[in-house]
Enzyme design. Structure first.
Site, mmCIF file in Angstrom:
data_model
loop_
_atom_site.group_PDB
_atom_site.id
_atom_site.type_symbol
_atom_site.label_atom_id
_atom_site.label_comp_id
_atom_site.label_asym_id
_atom_site.label_seq_id
_atom_site.Cartn_x
_atom_site.Cartn_y
_atom_site.Cartn_z
ATOM 1 N N ARG A 57 1.041 -1.260 0.093
ATOM 2 C CA ARG A 57 0.120 -0.109 -0.083
ATOM 3 C C ARG A 57 0.927 1.205 -0.055
ATOM 4 N NH1 ARG A 57 -3.650 -1.041 4.459
ATOM 5 N NH2 ARG A 57 -2.262 0.484 5.763
ATOM 6 N N TYR A 110 -12.894 22.647 -10.783
ATOM 7 C CA TYR A 110 -13.235 21.374 -11.076
ATOM 8 C C TYR A 110 -14.421 21.125 -10.401
ATOM 9 C CZ TYR A 110 -12.948 16.286 -12.293
ATOM 10 O OH TYR A 110 -13.412 14.950 -12.489
ATOM 11 N N ASP A 183 -4.657 23.000 -8.126
ATOM 12 C CA ASP A 183 -5.119 21.968 -9.171
ATOM 13 C C ASP A 183 -4.250 22.555 -10.429
ATOM 14 O OD1 ASP A 183 -5.996 20.292 -11.178
ATOM 15 O OD2 ASP A 183 -7.878 19.841 -10.088
ATOM 16 N N LYS A 208 -4.911 12.718 -17.081
ATOM 17 C CA LYS A 208 -4.884 13.521 -18.122
ATOM 18 C C LYS A 208 -3.615 13.411 -18.808
ATOM 19 C CE LYS A 208 -9.126 14.417 -16.480
ATOM 20 N NZ LYS A 208 -9.506 15.389 -15.809
HETATM 21 C C1 LIG Z 1 -10.153 15.364 -14.448
HETATM 22 C C2 LIG Z 1 -9.797 16.252 -13.484
HETATM 23 C C3 LIG Z 1 -9.479 15.946 -12.000
HETATM 24 C C4 LIG Z 1 -10.190 14.478 -11.426
HETATM 25 O O1 LIG Z 1 -9.192 13.607 -12.013
HETATM 26 P P1 LIG Z 1 -9.605 12.055 -11.971
HETATM 27 O O2 LIG Z 1 -8.474 11.324 -12.267
HETATM 28 O O3 LIG Z 1 -10.424 11.781 -13.004
HETATM 29 O O4 LIG Z 1 -10.307 11.915 -10.522
HETATM 30 C C5 LIG Z 1 -9.298 17.000 -11.333
HETATM 31 N N1 LIG Z 1 -9.114 18.299 -11.769
HETATM 32 C C6 LIG Z 1 -8.943 18.626 -12.980
HETATM 33 C C7 LIG Z 1 -8.879 19.768 -13.238
HETATM 34 C C8 LIG Z 1 -9.489 17.726 -13.794
HETATM 35 O O5 LIG Z 1 -9.825 17.985 -15.123
#
Ligand SMILES: *Cc1c(COP(=O)(O)O)cnc(C)c1O
Length: 392
Positions: A57, A110, A183, A208
């Site tokens: 983990r 988001y 973020d 992403k």
């Molecule tokens: C897609 C996204 C997230 C979440 O990511 P996941 O891996 O789908 O949980 C967070 N912040 C932004 C800006 C995003 O585009």
């Protein structure tokens, strides 16, 4: 060494892996200790934050290779991989917040950060969230309260793409002892260096651009050595474990980010500029266009733009919008952008924004510009706009 060189070298240990270039996928739950003395030492090391292999983990050498590479990409000191972007956001927040605390959250964040983390998880545990105007800059000082522990930024914001004055916000947050969590997903970590602009903790949906091929869920939290124990403790308490196969895909994706992002940038700009000229379009929301709120901060603080941007149309019916989107050939409807492929989704900022309210009446979409030939993409968009305006 320059960034692109480090991206191709950091986290590799061929000397430990028979000369093999890429760190292999180590699957593990159990880790066997040869003696009680070794077990004792492992306990001590873990308590002291020594990066090691203790239990599945807490990560295997595959996890650690990805973490080292992402920390390097972002110019941070330590990174931990988690199973998704939303997991990274939750960890980055609960690490610094407890009952009675106050969180300042940018209004263009988001949506699941708002609806899942702030309005569900944190609210249940007695943490209050205020949504501030993303364009506030040093005006954030007026919103910081005695019990504000975190100021969260996302730049550019999801769906509406305003670029924030992060250095000004960070300066005021730090004066009052609050931590700045960002973020940084849009830039891929490649076009924005968070720690040079006052950010304390940078989270990514590595799902992403870092993974880059739409085939794994992954998140990362990067920070300084000083703050890392709090992050690591939150991740341990939440029981997060990023899967080794997905960490491998993240690292594999990261190796080519310096080649992929400039192409996403180039095609994204081509499409954005073309769309801005079309009669059906009210406004294009792209940080590199002078019409974007905060464009001057993008120019000052970012080194490029990725392939994700928004389009607001003049007033058309939902039926016309559906005719456009449903008929696209190269822009399927899909959420997780950052892969090699183009995507399109309808967006609904009016229902999400309160500070300030969304001013536009027409429908809007978000486009991810993939690696296809831009001529084909523009032809597809041309046909789409004809369906939207009913002239096809
Ligand atoms: C897609 C996204 C997230 C979440 O990511 P996941 O891996 O789908 O949980 C967070 N912040 C932004 C800006 C995003 O585009």
């Amino acid at each position: 060494m320059k960034k692109d060189t480090r991206i191709t070298t950091t986290g590799r240990r061929p000397d430990k892996n028979f000369g093999i270039v890429n760190p292999p996928v180590y699957h593990a739950s159990t880790v066997i200790y040869p003696s009680m003395a070794a077990l004792d030492q492992a306990h001590k090391d873990r308590r002291n934050g020594v990066k090691g292999v203790y239990y599945g983990r807490t990560g295997t050498p595959t996890t650690h290779a990805l973490e080292d590479a992402v920390a390097d990409l972002e110019g941070g000191e330590c990174c931990v991989a988690v199973p998704s972007g939303l997991a990274a956001i939750a960890a980055g927040l609960v690490a610094f917040l407890e009952t009675g605390d106050h969180l300042l959250m940018t209004d263009n964040v988001y949506d699941p950060t708002k609806s899942r983390v702030c309005e569900d998880l944190l609210k249940k545990f007695g943490v209050e969230t205020t949504y501030y105007d993303p364009m506030t800059g040093s005006g954030i000082a007026d919103a910081i309260k005695e019990n504000t522990k975190v100021v969260f930024v996302e730049s550019p914001g999801s769906q509406t793409f305003e670029v924030q004055d992060i250095p000004a916000i960070a300066k005021e947050a730090h004066k009052k002892g609050a931590v700045v969590v960002m973020d940084n997903t849009w830039s891929g970590g490649y076009y924005f260096q968070p720690f040079e602009h006052g950010v304390d903790v940078s989270v990514h949906a590595a799902t992403k651009y870092i993974v880059g091929h739409s085939d794994a869920m992954l998140g990362t939290v990067t920070t300084t050595e000083a703050l890392f124990p709090k992050i690591k403790s939150a991740v341990n308490s939440l029981g997060y474990a990023a899967a080794p196969d997905d960490c491998y895909l993240g690292l594999r994706g990261l190796r080519s980010i310096a080649a992929r992002l400039p192409r996403h940038q180039e095609t994204g700009l081509l499409l954005a500029n073309w769309l801005a000229e079309q009669p059906e379009v009210e406004r294009v929301l792209h940080p590199a266009l002078p019409s974007c709120p905060g464009h001057e901060f993008w120019k000052r603080d970012f080194t490029g733009s990725s392939g994700l941007f928004g389009v607001v149309f003049k007033e058309f019916s939902p039926k016309a919008l559906a005719a456009m989107i449903d008929g696209m050939e190269l822009f399927p409807i899909g959420f997780s952008w950052g892969g090699y492929e183009s995507l399109m989704v309808p967006t609904y900022p009016a229902g999400m924004r309160s500070n300030p309210p969304w001013p536009h009446k027409g429908p809007s979409i978000r486009i991810h510009a993939g690696l296809e030939d831009p001529d084909d993409l523009i032809k597809d968009l041309e046909q789409g706009l004809k369906r939207l305006s009913g002239t096809s």
